[in-house]
Design an enzyme around this catalytic site. Structure first.
Site, PDB file in Angstrom:
ATOM      1  CE1 TYR A  17      -3.362  -2.890   0.688  1.00 59.85           C
ATOM      2  CE2 TYR A  17      -2.025  -3.363   2.620  1.00 59.85           C
ATOM      3  CZ  TYR A  17      -3.012  -3.725   1.738  1.00 59.85           C
ATOM      4  OH  TYR A  17      -3.652  -4.919   1.898  1.00 59.85           O
ATOM      5  CG  ASP A 247     -11.621 -14.549   5.836  1.00 59.56           C
ATOM      6  OD1 ASP A 247     -10.652 -15.143   6.364  1.00 59.56           O
ATOM      7  OD2 ASP A 247     -11.474 -13.598   5.043  1.00 59.56           O
TER       8      ASP A 247
HETATM    9  C1  LIG Z   1      -5.096 -11.067   5.768  1.00 57.86           C
HETATM   10  C2  LIG Z   1      -6.482 -11.510   5.487  1.00 57.86           C
HETATM   11  C3  LIG Z   1      -6.850 -11.993   4.218  1.00 57.86           C
HETATM   12  C4  LIG Z   1      -5.886 -12.013   3.042  1.00 57.86           C
HETATM   13  O1  LIG Z   1      -4.803 -12.842   3.252  1.00 57.86           O
HETATM   14  P1  LIG Z   1      -3.456 -12.658   2.359  1.00 57.86           P
HETATM   15  O2  LIG Z   1      -2.601 -13.795   2.772  1.00 57.86           O
HETATM   16  O3  LIG Z   1      -2.900 -11.307   2.724  1.00 57.86           O
HETATM   17  O4  LIG Z   1      -3.879 -12.709   0.938  1.00 57.86           O
HETATM   18  C5  LIG Z   1      -8.145 -12.440   4.034  1.00 57.86           C
HETATM   19  N1  LIG Z   1      -9.047 -12.412   5.047  1.00 57.86           N
HETATM   20  C6  LIG Z   1      -8.727 -11.961   6.272  1.00 57.86           C
HETATM   21  C7  LIG Z   1      -9.753 -11.995   7.344  1.00 57.86           C
HETATM   22  C8  LIG Z   1      -7.453 -11.467   6.531  1.00 57.86           C
HETATM   23  O5  LIG Z   1      -7.151 -10.981   7.742  1.00 57.86           O
END
Ligand SMILES: *Cc1c(COP(=O)(O)O)cnc(C)c1O
Length: 441
Positions: A17, A247
């Protein structure tokens, strides 16, 4: 003498970023041990970030390193198409064992964003196999973060995310306001869920899945919401035939005080994304897990197969790191460690509430947050934290830490002291100099 060519770095290398024209100041790290980053000049910084929440066992962990060394010498990589190997099988076994019963199938990818992409593709292909090909949109809540690739961006917060930049190309998803409850106050859960219900009533025919971060919305602002909300989301997803993707890339493997944050709400997802701490932060790896039913639906889809297969899928070296990391997680030491970090964070951060610039102080598991009443600039605050001997990186309006679980009491105190000191400094700034602390993106 410095070994790092900082000028070359500044002129040629993108950092996360940043602008190449106005590069962000960077700190040269030479090595790392346990909870400390060791700089080129020998200065040691206590790491409050676990390297973006991944390095939960700390740096230089013997077990992870020796397991990886052995794997490096036998089979660092082999393609996964038509081939399998022991590290992948062991890891899938561990994941199936550790996660809730319905999650039985594992897809390995190389980063969190890709695990999210995979989960979205799986959800859409599932409905094709169940005769509902119109279910192609994704529901989510505001303040979420799911990664930087296109589909992942499309379900990130629409206001603070990258929607305006890529509006024409991003798929249009269905957003609901983020929960207004806090972790221990469920007062607003009913009204929050009513908003989700009306959104589902309107859009369910086109919705394949709902994706959200369980309990702890991390990169979107470090918010903690009430488990009853997540339980309500599960019920509504069932009622409206929408798959639930949880997630856990930021929250998985103990961070919130449960092995997985969905356990706070006693729910089970249809799909689960893990990453970050999966390898203990030693190398990149992610996984998307799903239920038998989701896998069966995908097989019944016109394609008959799941259409994804990264070059470095199930990379053996990465799987070996994850196997070692999960063995450490399974020793369950994290439970006492996270619980005592939580207690200490609550005790030590509470006094920050008295500073005028502090909007909120909140703690959940091994995460401590001081929310400031305005946007903060990491570039401006970084030198202050370095001076205080800590590695803390602010974003948005939050000063937060997510330290390695093995952090000592005195190291943690040093982190919380630095957080409070900066919060106090921000409170003492007068109106004009406050301008300097505004984020420039
Ligand atoms: C960091 C993160 C991602 C993305 O992961 P990367 O390895 O940076 O691509 C997706 N979801 C959540 C909740 C995250 O904290």
């Amino acid at each position: 003498m410095s070994k790092i060519d900082y000028l070359f770095d500044q002129q040629h290398i993108w950092h996360p970023y940043t602008s190449m024209k106005h590069p962000f100041p960077v700190t040269g790290v030479q090595s790392a041990q346990e909870c400390e980053l060791i700089l080129e000049n020998g200065q040691r910084l206590i790491d409050g970030t676990s390297s973006w929440w991944s390095c939960v066992h700390g740096y230089g962990n013997e077990h992870i390193i020796s397991t990886m060394k052995q794997q490096l010498e036998t089979l660092p990589h082999v393609m996964f198409g038509g081939i399998t190997h022991e590290p992948a099988v062991s890891l899938a076994k561990q994941l199936v064992e550790m996660t809730c019963e319905p999650l039985t199938k594992v897809f390995f990818a190389d980063s969190g964003s890709i695990a999210v992409e995979v989960s979205l593709k799986m959800a859409i292909q599932y409905w094709q196999g169940r005769g509902k090909p119109n279910k192609q949109q994704i529901a989510t809540i505001k303040h979420g973060y799911h990664g930087d690739t296109f589909a992942a961006m499309s379900v990130c917060d629409p206001d603070n995310g990258m929607h305006t930049m890529f509006d024409a190309i991003l798929p249009k998803q269905v957003f609901t306001p983020s929960p207004t409850s806090s972790f221990d106050d469920n007062t607003n859960v009913t009204s929050d869920l009513a908003k989700l219900r009306s959104s589902f009533e309107e859009h369910h025919q086109s919705l394949a899945a709902m994706i959200l971060e369980p309990i702890h919305q991390a990169a979107g602002g470090m918010y903690f919401y009430h488990p009853d909300y997540l339980a309500g989301v599960r019920k509504l997803c069932d009622e409206f035939e929408i798959l639930l993707i949880i997630d856990e890339i930021a929250t998985g493997f103990g961070r919130t005080g449960k092995l997985f944050a969905y356990e706070h709400a006693n729910v089970t997802p249809d799909l689960l994304c893990v990453g970050k701490a999966l390898t203990g932060g030693y190398i990149s790896l992610s996984a998307t897990m799903c239920t038998d039913e989701v896998a069966a639906g995908i097989s019944d889809s016109p394609a008959g197969v799941f259409m994804h297969g990264p070059t470095f899928m199930a990379n053996p070296l990465a799987c070996s790191a994850a196997n070692a990391s999960l063995e450490l997680i399974n020793s369950n030491e994290w439970q006492d460690q996270v619980a005592s970090i939580e207690t200490q964070l609550k005790e030590e951060l509470a006094e920050a509430k008295q500073f005028s610039a502090v909007k909120d102080v909140r703690v959940l598991g091994a995460t401590g947050v001081i929310e400031i009443n305005r946007s903060l600039s990491a570039a401006i605050l970084q030198p202050h934290f370095l001076e205080l001997g800590v590695w803390i990186r602010v974003f948005g309006s939050v000063i937060y830490i997510m330290p390695p679980y093995i952090i000592s009491k005195s190291q943690l105190t040093k982190l919380t002291t630095a957080m409070k000191q900066v919060a106090k400094m921000l409170s003492e700034e007068n109106i004009t100099s406050t301008q300097h602390f505004l984020s420039h993106g």
